[in-house]
Design a protein around this motif. Structure first.
Motif, PDB file in Angstrom:
ATOM      1  N   LYS A   1       0.826  -1.210   0.000  1.00 23.61           N
ATOM      2  CA  LYS A   1       0.000   0.000   0.000  1.00 23.61           C
ATOM      3  C   LYS A   1       0.861   1.262   0.000  1.00 23.61           C
ATOM      4  CE  LYS A   1      -4.108  -1.853   2.160  1.00 23.61           C
ATOM      5  NZ  LYS A   1      -4.840  -2.005   0.940  1.00 23.61           N
ATOM      6  N   ALA A   2       0.333   2.286  -0.655  1.00 23.96           N
ATOM      7  CA  ALA A   2       0.940   3.615  -0.645  1.00 23.96           C
ATOM      8  C   ALA A   2      -0.190   4.626  -0.455  1.00 23.96           C
ATOM      9  CB  ALA A   2       1.684   3.883  -1.951  1.00 23.96           C
ATOM     10  N   THR A   3       0.136   5.754   0.144  1.00 26.93           N
ATOM     11  CA  THR A   3      -0.833   6.825   0.318  1.00 26.93           C
ATOM     12  C   THR A   3      -0.676   7.815  -0.820  1.00 26.93           C
ATOM     13  OG1 THR A   3      -0.770   6.574   2.717  1.00 26.93           O
ATOM     14  CG2 THR A   3      -1.628   8.652   1.856  1.00 26.93           C
ATOM     15  N   ARG A   4      -1.773   8.101  -1.478  1.00 35.12           N
ATOM     16  CA  ARG A   4      -1.781   9.036  -2.602  1.00 35.12           C
ATOM     17  C   ARG A   4      -2.315  10.383  -2.125  1.00 35.12           C
ATOM     18  NH1 ARG A   4      -6.360   9.213  -6.918  1.00 35.12           N
ATOM     19  NH2 ARG A   4      -5.488  10.628  -8.459  1.00 35.12           N
ATOM     20  N   ILE A   5      -1.670  11.463  -2.572  1.00 36.73           N
ATOM     21  CA  ILE A   5      -2.166  12.820  -2.360  1.00 36.73           C
ATOM     22  C   ILE A   5      -2.416  13.405  -3.738  1.00 36.73           C
ATOM     23  CG2 ILE A   5      -1.692  15.114  -1.424  1.00 36.73           C
ATOM     24  CD1 ILE A   5       0.139  13.801   0.619  1.00 36.73           C
ATOM     25  N   TYR A   6      -3.657  13.836  -3.969  1.00 35.55           N
ATOM     26  CA  TYR A   6      -4.033  14.315  -5.300  1.00 35.55           C
ATOM     27  C   TYR A   6      -4.941  15.528  -5.172  1.00 35.55           C
ATOM     28  CZ  TYR A   6      -8.628  12.284  -4.496  1.00 35.55           C
ATOM     29  OH  TYR A   6      -9.862  12.009  -3.976  1.00 35.55           O
ATOM     30  N   THR A   7      -5.061  16.275  -6.264  1.00 37.45           N
ATOM     31  CA  THR A   7      -5.981  17.401  -6.333  1.00 37.45           C
ATOM     32  C   THR A   7      -7.269  16.917  -6.977  1.00 37.45           C
ATOM     33  OG1 THR A   7      -4.123  18.916  -6.612  1.00 37.45           O
ATOM     34  CG2 THR A   7      -6.315  19.761  -7.161  1.00 37.45           C
ATOM     35  N   GLY A   8      -8.382  17.071  -6.252  1.00 30.27           N
ATOM     36  CA  GLY A   8      -9.678  16.620  -6.748  1.00 30.27           C
ATOM     37  C   GLY A   8     -10.327  17.632  -7.673  1.00 30.27           C
ATOM     38  N   THR A   9     -11.478  17.273  -8.215  1.00 29.30           N
ATOM     39  CA  THR A   9     -12.216  18.175  -9.097  1.00 29.30           C
ATOM     40  C   THR A   9     -12.718  19.400  -8.348  1.00 29.30           C
ATOM     41  OG1 THR A   9     -14.237  16.899  -8.700  1.00 29.30           O
ATOM     42  CG2 THR A   9     -12.930  16.321 -10.650  1.00 29.30           C
ATOM     43  N   ASP A  10     -12.737  19.322  -7.001  1.00 32.59           N
ATOM     44  CA  ASP A  10     -13.129  20.468  -6.180  1.00 32.59           C
ATOM     45  C   ASP A  10     -11.988  21.457  -5.982  1.00 32.59           C
ATOM     46  OD1 ASP A  10     -11.507  18.965  -4.511  1.00 32.59           O
ATOM     47  OD2 ASP A  10     -13.015  18.690  -2.941  1.00 32.59           O
ATOM     48  N   GLY A  11     -10.789  21.148  -6.533  1.00 33.78           N
ATOM     49  CA  GLY A  11      -9.631  22.030  -6.405  1.00 33.78           C
ATOM     50  C   GLY A  11      -8.858  21.837  -5.118  1.00 33.78           C
ATOM     51  N   LEU A  12      -9.318  20.957  -4.235  1.00 38.93           N
ATOM     52  CA  LEU A  12      -8.651  20.689  -2.956  1.00 38.93           C
ATOM     53  C   LEU A  12      -7.846  19.398  -3.045  1.00 38.93           C
ATOM     54  CD1 LEU A  12     -11.596  21.452  -0.494  1.00 38.93           C
ATOM     55  CD2 LEU A  12      -9.706  22.972  -1.152  1.00 38.93           C
ATOM     56  N   THR A  13      -6.835  19.302  -2.187  1.00 41.88           N
ATOM     57  CA  THR A  13      -6.069  18.064  -2.117  1.00 41.88           C
ATOM     58  C   THR A  13      -6.745  17.096  -1.156  1.00 41.88           C
ATOM     59  OG1 THR A  13      -4.632  19.114  -0.483  1.00 41.88           O
ATOM     60  CG2 THR A  13      -3.825  19.005  -2.739  1.00 41.88           C
ATOM     61  N   HIS A  14      -6.551  15.805  -1.449  1.00 43.43           N
ATOM     62  CA  HIS A  14      -7.168  14.735  -0.664  1.00 43.43           C
ATOM     63  C   HIS A  14      -6.177  13.584  -0.530  1.00 43.43           C
ATOM     64  CE1 HIS A  14     -11.113  16.626  -1.316  1.00 43.43           C
ATOM     65  NE2 HIS A  14     -10.695  16.819  -2.560  1.00 43.43           N
ATOM     66  N   PHE A  15      -6.414  12.741   0.487  1.00 53.64           N
ATOM     67  CA  PHE A  15      -5.686  11.483   0.640  1.00 53.64           C
ATOM     68  C   PHE A  15      -6.480  10.375  -0.027  1.00 53.64           C
ATOM     69  CE2 PHE A  15      -4.106  13.590   4.599  1.00 53.64           C
ATOM     70  CZ  PHE A  15      -2.750  13.493   4.357  1.00 53.64           C
ATOM     71  N   ASP A  16      -5.769   9.362  -0.497  1.00 54.92           N
ATOM     72  CA  ASP A  16      -6.356   8.151  -1.046  1.00 54.92           C
ATOM     73  C   ASP A  16      -5.341   7.044  -0.795  1.00 54.92           C
ATOM     74  OD1 ASP A  16      -8.103   6.486  -2.402  1.00 54.92           O
ATOM     75  OD2 ASP A  16      -7.509   7.153  -4.388  1.00 54.92           O
ATOM     76  N   GLU A  17      -5.758   5.820  -0.927  1.00 52.49           N
ATOM     77  CA  GLU A  17      -4.852   4.679  -0.801  1.00 52.49           C
ATOM     78  C   GLU A  17      -4.745   4.007  -2.156  1.00 52.49           C
ATOM     79  OE1 GLU A  17      -3.188   4.133   2.090  1.00 52.49           O
ATOM     80  OE2 GLU A  17      -4.291   5.854   2.864  1.00 52.49           O
ATOM     81  N   VAL A  18      -3.536   3.627  -2.533  1.00 52.77           N
ATOM     82  CA  VAL A  18      -3.324   2.875  -3.760  1.00 52.77           C
ATOM     83  C   VAL A  18      -2.587   1.585  -3.417  1.00 52.77           C
ATOM     84  CG1 VAL A  18      -3.316   4.879  -5.297  1.00 52.77           C
ATOM     85  CG2 VAL A  18      -1.185   4.096  -4.318  1.00 52.77           C
ATOM     86  N   GLU A  19      -2.838   0.589  -4.210  1.00 50.92           N
ATOM     87  CA  GLU A  19      -2.180  -0.702  -4.028  1.00 50.92           C
ATOM     88  C   GLU A  19      -1.176  -0.887  -5.155  1.00 50.92           C
ATOM     89  OE1 GLU A  19      -1.416  -4.241  -2.086  1.00 50.92           O
ATOM     90  OE2 GLU A  19      -2.983  -2.865  -1.446  1.00 50.92           O
ATOM     91  N   VAL A  20       0.062  -1.184  -4.800  1.00 46.70           N
ATOM     92  CA  VAL A  20       1.080  -1.532  -5.782  1.00 46.70           C
ATOM     93  C   VAL A  20       1.094  -3.062  -5.828  1.00 46.70           C
ATOM     94  CG1 VAL A  20       3.520  -1.405  -6.411  1.00 46.70           C
ATOM     95  CG2 VAL A  20       2.429   0.541  -5.251  1.00 46.70           C
ATOM     96  N   PRO A  21       0.613  -3.656  -6.925  1.00 44.80           N
ATOM     97  CA  PRO A  21       0.528  -5.117  -6.990  1.00 44.80           C
ATOM     98  C   PRO A  21       1.905  -5.775  -6.942  1.00 44.80           C
ATOM     99  CG  PRO A  21      -0.686  -4.083  -8.790  1.00 44.80           C
ATOM    100  CD  PRO A  21       0.101  -3.011  -8.125  1.00 44.80           C
ATOM    101  N   LEU A  22       1.993  -6.850  -6.199  1.00 48.94           N
ATOM    102  CA  LEU A  22       3.226  -7.630  -6.088  1.00 48.94           C
ATOM    103  C   LEU A  22       2.946  -9.059  -6.544  1.00 48.94           C
ATOM    104  CD1 LEU A  22       4.400  -6.526  -2.520  1.00 48.94           C
ATOM    105  CD2 LEU A  22       5.047  -5.521  -4.710  1.00 48.94           C
ATOM    106  N   THR A  23       3.933  -9.667  -7.161  1.00 42.57           N
ATOM    107  CA  THR A  23       3.818 -11.074  -7.546  1.00 42.57           C
ATOM    108  C   THR A  23       4.987 -11.841  -6.954  1.00 42.57           C
ATOM    109  OG1 THR A  23       4.994 -10.678  -9.624  1.00 42.57           O
ATOM    110  CG2 THR A  23       2.593 -10.561  -9.698  1.00 42.57           C
TER     111      THR A  23
END
Length: 116
Positions: free
Chosen positions: A2-24
C-alpha cells in the motif's frame, strides 16, 4: 503493497487516497512489483525544524520516508502522520497543495522518485 496518494480533486482541494502496488511472487527473493516508470532519484535531508506551508508537489513523484516522522495536511482539512517506511504518491501538482511539518527531532531522510 500500500501507498498513500495525495491528489488534487475536481473540487480544487487536495485529498488522501490509498493505492495498491501489486506484487507477484518472485520466488526466493520475495514479492516484486512490475517495473514502474521513473526519471531519477533525489535524496533529501531535512532538519527537525522543517515546517513547509501550503505547496503543491513540484512534479508527480513517489516519496519514500527512510526515517523520522511528519504530519501532512491536505486541502480538505485531513491530517495524517507518516514515518520511516511510509510510501506516498504525490500527484497534487496543481492548486494549493499540502502542508508538511516534521514531528521528529534531528535529521529526517527521504527519497523522491520523479515519475515522467
Amino acid at each position: 503493497m500500500k501507498a498513500t496518494r495525495i491528489y488534487t480533486g475536481t473540487d480544487g482541494l487536495t485529498h488522501f487516497d490509498e493505492v495498491e502496488v501489486p506484487l507477484t511472487d518472485g520466488g526466493p527473493i520475495g514479492r516484486l512489483s512490475e517495473a514502474l516508470p521513473a526519471s531519477g532519484i533525489i535524496f533529501r535531508e531535512t532538519d527537525g525544524t522543517y515546517d513547509y506551508d501550503w505547496h503543491p508537489a513540484p512534479r508527480k513523484q513517489w516519496l519514500v520516508m527512510l526515517d523520522g516522522r511528519i504530519s501532512l495536511e491536505t486541502g480538505d482539512g485531513e491530517t495524517r502522520e507518516f514515518s520511516g517506511g511510509s510510501i506516498l504518491l504525490l500527484e497534487d501538482v496543481t492548486g494549493r497543495g499540502h502542508r508538511t511539518r516534521q514531528l521528529s527531532p534531528g535529521v529526517r531522510r527521504s527519497l523522491f522518485i520523479p515519475i515522467p
